[in-house]
Design a protein around this motif. Structure first.
Motif: not given
Ligand code: IMP
Ligand code: MG
Length: 180
Positions: A49-57, A59-67, A97-101
Motif C-alpha cells: 500500500v505504501f509503495i503504491a501511494d509513494l510512487v504516485r507522489e 515526480d521522477l521516472p520510476v520502475e517498480v520491482d518487488f522482493l 535503487v530505493l527500497v521501500v519497507e
C-alpha cells in the motif's frame, strides 16, 4: 493456534499518512533528481500500500520491482533469519535503487536486504520505511527516510498485517488484546 481476541486503536490517520508521504516524496525527488530511472523496490507484502501511494507522489521516472523475504509467519516476533523468497525481476547494477519497507523493527530485515542488494553494485541504494520502532533495534541500521517513529506497539493496517489480516485498513492502528 487460536487467535486471541483483540481490538484495533487508531494510531496514525489516513490523512496524516498521505500528508507525510507527500513530503517524503518531495525529499526523495530532490535526492534522485536527474536520475535516469529510479528502481523502486517494494518488500512484499507489507509495503504494497505504501509503495503504491509513494510512487504516485514521486515526480521522477520510476520502475517498480518487488522482493519477498521471509518474515514473522503468523507470530509477533521476528525470526531474525532473513531469507529471500522471491527475487527481483530486473537488474539493478549501476541503477539508482530505493527500497521501500513497511516497518523497521529489530532492523534485521532491512540490514540484510541492503547488504544483499548492494552486492549487485547499484549506483545508489537508499531505504525508506513508513514506520520505525527505534526502541526495538537489535542491529545497527537506520533507514534514509522514515515516515513515523513509533513506540514499541504491534501495529496493523495500511498494508501491515497481524496473521495476514487487517492489511486493508486505511490507517495505522495498534493491536490491543482484550483477553488472555
Ligand atoms: P525487523 O527485521 O525486525 O526489522 O522486522 C521488520 C518486519 O517485521 C517488517 O517488515 C514487518 O513485516 C514486521 N513487523 C515489525 N513490527 C511489526 C508490527 O508491529 N506489525 C506487523 N508487522 C511487524
Ligand atoms: Mg515485512
Amino acid at each position: 493456534m487460536t487467535q486471541r481476541a483483540y481490538v484495533i486503536d487508531q494510531m496514525i490517520s489516513a490523512k496524516s499518512i498521505a500528508a507525510r508521504i507527500e513530503s517524503l516524496a518531495r525529499e526523495i525527488a530532490v535526492e534522485f533528481q536527474g536520475t535516469d530511472k529510479l528502481v523502486v523496490v517494494g518488500l512484499l507484502r507489507g509495503s504494497f500500500v505504501f509503495i503504491a501511494d509513494l510512487v504516485r507522489e514521486l515526480d521522477l521516472p520510476v520502475e517498480v520491482d518487488f522482493l519477498e523475504v521471509s518474515s514473522y509467519g503468523d507470530a509477533m516476533e521476528s525470526s531474525r533469519e532473513v531469507r529471500v523468497l522471491k527475487d527481483l525481476r530486473g537488474k539493478i547494477e549501476g541503477r539508482d535503487v530505493l527500497v521501500v519497507e513497511d516497518i523497521v523493527d529489530t532492523g534485521h530485515t532491512l540490514a540484510h536486504v541492503s547488504k544483499f542488494l548492494k552486492n549487485r553494485s547499484p549506483a545508489r541504494l537508499r531505504t525508506i520505511a513508513l514506520l520505525d520502532k527505534p526502541s526495538r533495534r537489535e542491529v545497527d541500521f537506520a533507514a534514509d527516510w522514515i515516515g513515523f517513529s513509533i513506540p514499541d506497539e504491534f501495529v496493523v493496517g495500511y498494508g501491515i498485517d497481524y496473521a495476514q489480516r487487517n492489511r486493508n485498513l486505511p490507517f495505522i492502528g495498534k493491536v490491543r488484546f482484550t483477553e488472555g
